[in-house]
Design an enzyme around this catalytic site. Structure first.
Site, PDB file in Angstrom:
ATOM      1  N   ARG A  86       0.861  -1.193   0.000  1.00  0.00           N
ATOM      2  CA  ARG A  86       0.000   0.000   0.000  1.00  0.00           C
ATOM      3  C   ARG A  86       0.893   1.237   0.000  1.00  0.00           C
ATOM      4  NH1 ARG A  86      -2.487   3.137   4.708  1.00  0.00           N
ATOM      5  NH2 ARG A  86      -3.649   4.683   3.559  1.00  0.00           N
ATOM      6  N   HIS A 131      -2.887  10.961   0.680  1.00  0.00           N
ATOM      7  CA  HIS A 131      -2.357  10.773   2.032  1.00  0.00           C
ATOM      8  C   HIS A 131      -1.759  12.111   2.496  1.00  0.00           C
ATOM      9  CE1 HIS A 131      -0.965   7.467   4.982  1.00  0.00           C
ATOM     10  NE2 HIS A 131      -0.606   8.603   5.533  1.00  0.00           N
ATOM     11  N   GLU A 177      -7.427   8.516   6.214  1.00  0.00           N
ATOM     12  CA  GLU A 177      -7.745   9.154   7.497  1.00  0.00           C
ATOM     13  C   GLU A 177      -8.311  10.567   7.355  1.00  0.00           C
ATOM     14  OE1 GLU A 177      -4.379   8.910  10.111  1.00  0.00           O
ATOM     15  OE2 GLU A 177      -4.403   6.744  10.151  1.00  0.00           O
ATOM     16  N   ASN A 308      -7.191   1.962   9.650  1.00  0.00           N
ATOM     17  CA  ASN A 308      -5.889   2.192  10.278  1.00  0.00           C
ATOM     18  C   ASN A 308      -6.105   2.141  11.784  1.00  0.00           C
ATOM     19  OD1 ASN A 308      -4.921   2.625   7.746  1.00  0.00           O
ATOM     20  ND2 ASN A 308      -4.419   4.800   8.040  1.00  0.00           N
ATOM     21  N   TYR A 310      -4.083   1.623  15.627  1.00  0.00           N
ATOM     22  CA  TYR A 310      -2.830   1.519  16.384  1.00  0.00           C
ATOM     23  C   TYR A 310      -3.043   1.251  17.857  1.00  0.00           C
ATOM     24  CZ  TYR A 310      -0.443   3.487  12.320  1.00  0.00           C
ATOM     25  OH  TYR A 310       0.063   3.686  11.069  1.00  0.00           O
ATOM     26  N   GLU A 380      -3.324  -0.060   8.034  1.00  0.00           N
ATOM     27  CA  GLU A 380      -2.145   0.312   8.826  1.00  0.00           C
ATOM     28  C   GLU A 380      -2.294  -0.274  10.219  1.00  0.00           C
ATOM     29  OE1 GLU A 380      -1.213   4.533   9.112  1.00  0.00           O
ATOM     30  OE2 GLU A 380      -1.624   4.824   6.976  1.00  0.00           O
TER      31      GLU A 380
HETATM   32  C1  GBH Z   1      -1.256   7.218  10.760  1.00  0.00           C
HETATM   33  O1  GBH Z   1      -2.176   7.986  11.488  1.00  0.00           O
HETATM   34  C2  GBH Z   1      -0.889   7.886   9.461  1.00  0.00           C
HETATM   35  O2  GBH Z   1      -1.746   7.443   8.413  1.00  0.00           O
HETATM   36  C3  GBH Z   1       0.545   7.672   9.054  1.00  0.00           C
HETATM   37  O3  GBH Z   1       0.884   8.501   8.005  1.00  0.00           O
HETATM   38  C4  GBH Z   1       1.443   7.862  10.259  1.00  0.00           C
HETATM   39  O4  GBH Z   1       2.792   7.775   9.944  1.00  0.00           O
HETATM   40  C5  GBH Z   1       1.067   6.814  11.276  1.00  0.00           C
HETATM   41  O5  GBH Z   1      -0.262   6.990  11.658  1.00  0.00           O
HETATM   42  C6  GBH Z   1       1.864   6.879  12.573  1.00  0.00           C
HETATM   43  O6  GBH Z   1       1.550   8.024  13.300  1.00  0.00           O
HETATM   44  O7  GBH Z   1       0.073  13.834  18.936  1.00  0.00           O
HETATM   45  O8  GBH Z   1      -0.900  15.828  17.994  1.00  0.00           O
HETATM   46  O9  GBH Z   1       0.940  14.765  16.888  1.00  0.00           O
HETATM   47  C7  GBH Z   1      -2.633   7.427  12.713  1.00  0.00           C
HETATM   48  C8  GBH Z   1      -3.428   8.429  13.492  1.00  0.00           C
HETATM   49  C9  GBH Z   1      -2.885  10.710  13.811  1.00  0.00           C
HETATM   50  C10 GBH Z   1      -2.448   9.111  15.517  1.00  0.00           C
HETATM   51  C11 GBH Z   1      -2.038  11.736  14.525  1.00  0.00           C
HETATM   52  C12 GBH Z   1      -1.581  10.101  16.202  1.00  0.00           C
HETATM   53  C13 GBH Z   1      -0.921  12.299  16.584  1.00  0.00           C
HETATM   54  C14 GBH Z   1      -1.413  13.669  16.825  1.00  0.00           C
HETATM   55  N1  GBH Z   1      -2.521   9.374  14.118  1.00  0.00           N
HETATM   56  N2  GBH Z   1      -1.932  11.457  15.946  1.00  0.00           N
HETATM   57  S1  GBH Z   1      -0.246  14.588  17.717  1.00  0.00           S
END
Ligand code: GBH
Length: 488
Positions: A86, A131, A177, A308, A310, A380
């Site tokens: 992807r 993205h 997202e 996605n 985590y 993801e």
């Molecule tokens: C993904 O978002 C993204 O699609 C990807 O590009 C990225 O590299 C990956 O996560 C890892 O982060 O603490 O204010 O900086 C996952 C959702 C969005 C979760 C942003 C964490 C952090 C906001 N993420 N968030 S902040």
């Protein structure tokens, strides 16, 4: 380490034969080559010119130079045993000013080369159209996702991609997202183009136009390409699992509201024709309305859900939460520990990322139940470690916590499949260490280490080798038993 104490065991055989295993990346995070191949500037190119925006004052000008090293990267991917990749297409490589007048042939050539090389190595392309790297001209002239006009520009761009790559790409993702573009980009402003404090309506407008743009792209595909190309188009949403903090009704309702504000915000309009009731209640007039025509248009414009995922959070009801307006609207509190003091999971390097494998199992069941068991791809899943300048290469490659993370989360996916959830594929985030947005290069999400100090050399981490073993065990078994069902 691992949060469950005992590490989950999981094997390739726990998944159906046709289940897809791949890795994921995105253009701005890995490509570099900012000014090569006729590419225009995008909002991240411009946003990062303000050094204060990124923790280590870095940017994606060079990133991990995938633009020049894609052959090496794809070869490594294939040799590890992955059969799907992807990646995302950089809009400003296809239409440098975003206006969709004339395609940039050099941009098309780059992705043709990438896709052809992938296919030659036995890797199936899964292409994301957006993205987060909007052509800067569309931001400057229209206000980007705030403007309704963006819907038509996105549809033109999508059409150009279907026309140029759709003979080989059969799995498309429109937008990655949309929640992040709404909240973190146009709302809070930690992501490009940077927000506008206090103007909460912006984030709801950005969401609205992303939903319409997604539907417009699916519409183009179905009208002009589907019959000849036979592919599918999905949307990638991100959602944490929201575990109610207590049995109290208000906490249970708050947890549901949290999911409405992450997932329901995007999937409810597409599956049911409108935003969740809890959003209408809380957001009021800042939440745009869909006309009857819009509702008709967006309904069921989706072939699969990309998820996605985590992490998970404990969610409690909160009357007067912290400082970020988005959470004020939700009135939920995100908590890391139960009353017993026990944490929901070990923390990864990122402050927001707790290791909670069981949350994915619950979330998958939630989606299946709520949206009538749609096909789901986990687009993801992964965790990060801190970029530790003092670690030796050998130490940096020994990512045992990540191995535990993958085992736990994959076991959770396998369980959901046994429950009857229609999960069709899984993509690890990320193939390579890369530019982690506002965190720059301080966080490493890769299963492959990138040596930033030594010519960006790639070194598979222990987790990459674990995956390789996981993926190849079944192949050996299949060949051994001459089992045709397994022969790929
Ligand atoms: C993904 O978002 C993204 O699609 C990807 O590009 C990225 O590299 C990956 O996560 C890892 O982060 O603490 O204010 O900086 C996952 C959702 C969005 C979760 C942003 C964490 C952090 C906001 N993420 N968030 S902040």
């Amino acid at each position: 380490m691992g949060s469950t104490g005992r590490e989950a065991e999981v094997a390739r055989a726990d998944f159906p034969d046709g289940f897809v295993f791949g890795v994921a990346t995105s253009a701005y995070q890995i490509e570099g080559a900012r000014r090569e191949g006729g590419k225009g500037d995008n909002i991240w190119d411009v946003f990062t010119e303000d050094k204060e925006r990124v923790l280590d004052r870095s940017n994606g000008d060079i990133a991990v130079d995938h633009y020049h090293r894609y052959r090496e990267d794809i070869e490594l991917m294939a040799s590890l045993g992955f059969r799907a990749y992807r990646f995302s297409i950089s809009w400003a490589r296809i239409f440098p000013d975003g206006l969709g007048g004339k395609v940039n042939e050099q941009g098309v050539a780059f992705y043709n080369n990438l896709i052809n090389f992938m296919i030659a190595k036995g890797i199936e392309p899964y292409a994301t159209l957006y993205h987060w790297d909007l052509p800067n001209n569309l931001q400057k002239t229209l206000g980007g996702w705030i403007s309704e006009k963006i819907v038509d520009y996105f549809a033109l761009y999508a059409e150009a991609c279907f026309a140029n790559f759709g003979d080989r790409v059969k799995r498309w993702i429109t937008i990655n997202e949309p929640l992040q573009t709404s909240v973190n980009a146009y709302g809070i402003g930690v992501f490009a183009p940077g927000g506008c404090e206090g103007e909460t309506a912006r984030c709801y407008l950005a969401a609205h136009h992303q939903i319409l743009a997604h539907a417009a792209a699916v519409d183009v595909y179905r009208r002009k390409f589907k019959a000849a190309q036979g592919g599918e188009v999905g949307l990638v949403v991100d959602c944490e699992w929201a575990e109610p903090f207590s049995e109290k009704a208000e906490d249970q309702i708050a947890a549901q509201r949290r999911i409405d504000f992450q997932l329901g915000w995007y999937l409810d309009p597409i599956y049911f024709g409108d935003y969740p009731e809890s959003m209408r209640e809380r957001v009021g007039n800042d939440l745009p309305t869909f006309s009857e025509k819009d509702k008709e248009f967006i309904r069921n414009k989706i072939d699969f859900v990309g998820l996605n995922h985590y992490t998970s959070r404990l969610i409690a009801h909160h009357q007067n939460p912290g400082d970020i307006y988005f959470y004020q609207v939700q009135q939920v509190e995100r908590i890391e520990k139960w009353n017993t003091g026990q944490k929901i999971g070990e923390r990864a390097a990122s402050e927001w990322l707790f290791i909670v494998p069981w949350g994915l199992h619950k979330l998958l069941n939630y989606i299946a139940k709520k949206y009538d068991n749609p096909p789901i791809y986990i687009t993801e899943n992964g965790m990060d470690e801190e970029d530790d300048q003092s670690a030796t290469l050998e130490q940096a490659l020994n990512d045992t916590t990540r191995v535990g993370y993958f085992k736990g989360y994959l076991a959770s996916v396998a369980q959901a499949i046994k429950d009857g959830v229609d999960v069709r594929g899984y993509f690890a985030w990320s193939f390579l260490d890369n530019f982690e947005w506002a965190m720059g290069y301080t966080k490493r999400f890769g299963i492959v280490y990138v040596d930033y100090k030594n010519g960006l050399a790639r070194h598979p981490k222990a987790s990459a080798l674990w995956f390789s073993h996981f993926l190849k065990v079944i192949a050996t078994v299949c060949i051994h038993h001459n089992n045709h069902r397994c022969a790929v």
